[in-house]
Enzyme design. Structure first.
Site, short mmCIF file in Angstrom:
data_model
loop_
_atom_site.label_atom_id
_atom_site.label_comp_id
_atom_site.label_asym_id
_atom_site.label_seq_id
_atom_site.Cartn_x
_atom_site.Cartn_y
_atom_site.Cartn_z
N CYS A 153 -10.39 -0.26 3.99
CA CYS A 153 -9.71 -0.69 5.23
C CYS A 153 -9.02 0.51 5.86
O CYS A 153 -8.29 1.24 5.20
CB CYS A 153 -8.69 -1.78 4.92
SG CYS A 153 -9.49 -3.34 4.55
N GLU A 197 -4.00 2.80 7.02
CA GLU A 197 -3.84 2.64 5.56
C GLU A 197 -4.40 3.89 4.88
O GLU A 197 -3.88 4.37 3.88
CB GLU A 197 -4.61 1.40 5.11
CG GLU A 197 -4.57 1.18 3.62
CD GLU A 197 -5.11 -0.18 3.20
OE1 GLU A 197 -4.92 -1.18 3.93
OE2 GLU A 197 -5.74 -0.24 2.13
N ARG A 211 0.82 -1.22 0.00
CA ARG A 211 0.00 0.00 0.00
C ARG A 211 0.85 1.28 0.00
O ARG A 211 0.53 2.26 0.66
CB ARG A 211 -0.96 0.03 1.20
CG ARG A 211 -1.91 -1.13 1.28
CD ARG A 211 -2.89 -1.20 0.12
NE ARG A 211 -3.46 -2.54 0.07
CZ ARG A 211 -2.95 -3.52 -0.67
NH1 ARG A 211 -1.91 -3.33 -1.47
NH2 ARG A 211 -3.49 -4.71 -0.65
C1 LIG Z 1 -15.64 0.33 -0.23
C2 LIG Z 1 -14.15 0.51 -0.43
C3 LIG Z 1 -13.36 -0.59 -0.74
C4 LIG Z 1 -11.98 -0.43 -0.89
N1 LIG Z 1 -11.22 -1.53 -1.17
C5 LIG Z 1 -9.88 -1.38 -1.33
C6 LIG Z 1 -9.06 -2.53 -1.61
O1 LIG Z 1 -9.52 -3.66 -1.74
N2 LIG Z 1 -7.72 -2.33 -1.74
C7 LIG Z 1 -7.15 -1.09 -1.63
O2 LIG Z 1 -5.93 -0.96 -1.78
N3 LIG Z 1 -7.90 -0.01 -1.36
C8 LIG Z 1 -9.25 -0.12 -1.22
N4 LIG Z 1 -10.01 0.98 -0.94
C9 LIG Z 1 -9.37 2.30 -0.75
C10 LIG Z 1 -9.29 3.14 -2.07
O3 LIG Z 1 -10.42 2.92 -2.90
C11 LIG Z 1 -8.03 2.82 -2.86
O4 LIG Z 1 -6.88 3.04 -2.08
C12 LIG Z 1 -7.95 3.66 -4.14
O5 LIG Z 1 -6.96 3.12 -4.94
C13 LIG Z 1 -7.63 5.13 -3.91
O6 LIG Z 1 -7.74 5.80 -5.15
P1 LIG Z 1 -8.34 7.28 -5.22
O7 LIG Z 1 -8.33 7.70 -6.64
O8 LIG Z 1 -9.63 7.34 -4.52
O9 LIG Z 1 -7.21 8.05 -4.39
P2 LIG Z 1 -7.44 9.34 -3.47
O10 LIG Z 1 -8.08 8.91 -2.20
O11 LIG Z 1 -8.09 10.40 -4.24
O12 LIG Z 1 -5.93 9.74 -3.18
C14 LIG Z 1 -5.07 8.87 -2.48
C15 LIG Z 1 -3.65 9.49 -2.46
O13 LIG Z 1 -3.14 9.52 -3.79
C16 LIG Z 1 -2.80 10.86 -4.16
N5 LIG Z 1 -3.15 10.98 -5.58
C17 LIG Z 1 -4.37 10.88 -6.15
N6 LIG Z 1 -4.27 10.99 -7.48
C18 LIG Z 1 -2.97 11.19 -7.75
C19 LIG Z 1 -2.22 11.39 -8.95
N7 LIG Z 1 -2.80 11.41 -10.16
N8 LIG Z 1 -0.88 11.56 -8.87
C20 LIG Z 1 -0.27 11.53 -7.64
N9 LIG Z 1 -0.91 11.34 -6.50
C21 LIG Z 1 -2.24 11.17 -6.55
C22 LIG Z 1 -3.63 11.75 -3.25
O14 LIG Z 1 -3.01 13.03 -3.08
C23 LIG Z 1 -3.64 10.94 -1.97
O15 LIG Z 1 -2.44 11.13 -1.26
C24 LIG Z 1 -11.40 0.85 -0.78
C25 LIG Z 1 -12.22 1.96 -0.49
C26 LIG Z 1 -13.58 1.80 -0.31
C27 LIG Z 1 -14.43 3.01 -0.03
#
Ligand SMILES: Cc1cc2nc3c(=O)[nH]c(=O)nc-3n(C[C@H](O)[C@H](O)[C@H](O)COP(=O)(O)OP(=O)(O)OC[C@H]3O[C@@H](n4cnc5c(N)ncnc54)[C@H](O)[C@@H]3O)c2cc1C
Length: 315
Positions: free
Chosen positions: A239, A310, A182
């Site tokens: 998580c 996380e 992660r």
């Molecule tokens: C119901 C549910 C289930 C989930 N299941 C999982 C799972 O199975 N496994 C898992 O790993 N996660 C899971 N997650 C957490 C989350 O969905 C993931 O970590 C997802 O990949 C985050 O992507 P995001 O675009 O929402 O990132 P954001 O939350 O928007 O950003 C996360 C980080 O990345 C940075 N960021 C965003 N975009 C960029 C970019 N283009 N360049 C550089 N930095 C950037 C942001 O500044 C921040 O620091 C889950 C969440 C939910 C709500």
């Protein structure tokens, strides 16, 4: 330092309806909690994005890229500087039709994983089914190396194109990035302060040809598993803690500590999956953070294991 009048005027003149000031982050995160961003900008395309980042860096203003906001918890006091939402730009997926060493897709940072997985399934390409049901974007998911026990973004990334803080573009091979549980670290020849990090623009992903029918069947099973074992539609950020080293997962430890259903305000430890904290309605960031502290200290007292979040806590 708060955004000054010059900055606010420049943002308004340049981005018109695509900039908002004092924008509640509860509207832009899957947790639905969190205070305001001083400014939130939705660039329409790469040109706008480059201009914005270059300008912010030149003027010493911090910025934070945001994908789907599904892995962050924004504190009550909100975020200083500029939040740059990428979910409405950088949204193309292109398949390289003449690959020399296997199928390759180039996906923009703003592409939702759901759309990417559907694309791969339709093309009969294997390697992304682990990402089914993760509600993030390509950029955010690479930044946090999202994944499950079946795989993670670092397994499929071949290279990424970055927008550097001073506005230049840089192509980086996977070997220059460090993917771990992660976590993704930038190339070792670089060092960045929070608020002026590179932005992932797009990524090349290596997949494998596979039987469409088999892939689809696997996809259905994965989604069913998620729906059975996770509060998938609740307001959460997935998580909340990383799994610690050792035999027990974070969820098992929290469950064994008797914390399922524990509630502070409207924040609750899910009764379905103990490693999810969910917003039952009107939870505040403080409710969630207090519950995080309570869970962490209870698990430590019982098992002498320190849980690490996380979810990224920002603001
Ligand atoms: C119901 C549910 C289930 C989930 N299941 C999982 C799972 O199975 N496994 C898992 O790993 N996660 C899971 N997650 C957490 C989350 O969905 C993931 O970590 C997802 O990949 C985050 O992507 P995001 O675009 O929402 O990132 P954001 O939350 O928007 O950003 C996360 C980080 O990345 C940075 N960021 C965003 N975009 C960029 C970019 N283009 N360049 C550089 N930095 C950037 C942001 O500044 C921040 O620091 C889950 C969440 C939910 C709500």
């Amino acid at each position: 330092m708060p955004l000054d009048t010059t900055t606010r005027e420049w943002l308004t003149d340049t981005f018109a309806d695509d900039v908002r000031f004092e924008e509640p982050m509860s509207q832009h995160t899957s947790f639905r909690v969190g205070g305001p961003a001083e400014a939130l900008v939705r660039p329409k395309g790469k040109g706008d994005l480059v201009r914005l980042v270059q300008w912010a860096t030149e003027h010493g203003i911090g910025y934070m890229p945001l994908g789907a906001g599904s892995n962050i918890l924004v504190r009550q006091k909100g975020i200083r500087g500029i939040v740059i939402m990428l979910d409405s730009c950088l949204a193309s997926i292109v398949e390289n039709k003449t690959p020399s060493d296997g199928p390759c897709i180039t996906a923009g940072a703003g592409v939702k994983l759901a759309g990417l997985c559907t694309f791969a399934l339709k093309q009969g390409l294997e390697g992304l089914n682990f990402a089914l049901g993760i509600p993030g974007t390509v950029g955010g998911s690479i930044r946090v190396n999202a994944g499950t026990p079946d795989g993670c973004m670092g397994d499929v990334v071949v290279s990424v194109n970055l927008l550097m803080p001073e506005g230049s573009l840089r192509s980086v091979e996977k070997t220059e990035l460090v993917f771990s549980y992660r976590k993704m670290d930038w190339p070792s020849d670089t060092a960045f302060e929070p608020g002026c990090e590179p932005i992932i623009l797009e990524a090349a992903l290596r997949l494998k040809p596979a039987d469409r029918h088999g892939l689809k069947k696997e996809a259905e099973q994965i989604m069913q598993q998620r729906k059975n074992h996770q509060p998938w539609t609740a307001k959460s950020a997935g998580c909340i803690f990383k799994n610690p080293a050792g035999e027990r997962s974070a969820g098992q430890l929290i469950d064994m500590a008797g914390l399922k259903g524990k509630r502070i305000g409207d924040a609750e430890v899910s009764t379905l999956h103990a490693n999810f904290i969910i917003n039952k309605g009107r939870a505040t960031a403080d409710d969630v953070l207090n519950l995080v502290d309570l869970v962490r200290s209870t698990v430590f007292q019982r098992y002498q294991i320190e849980l690490e979040t996380e979810v990224r806590i920002v603001g």
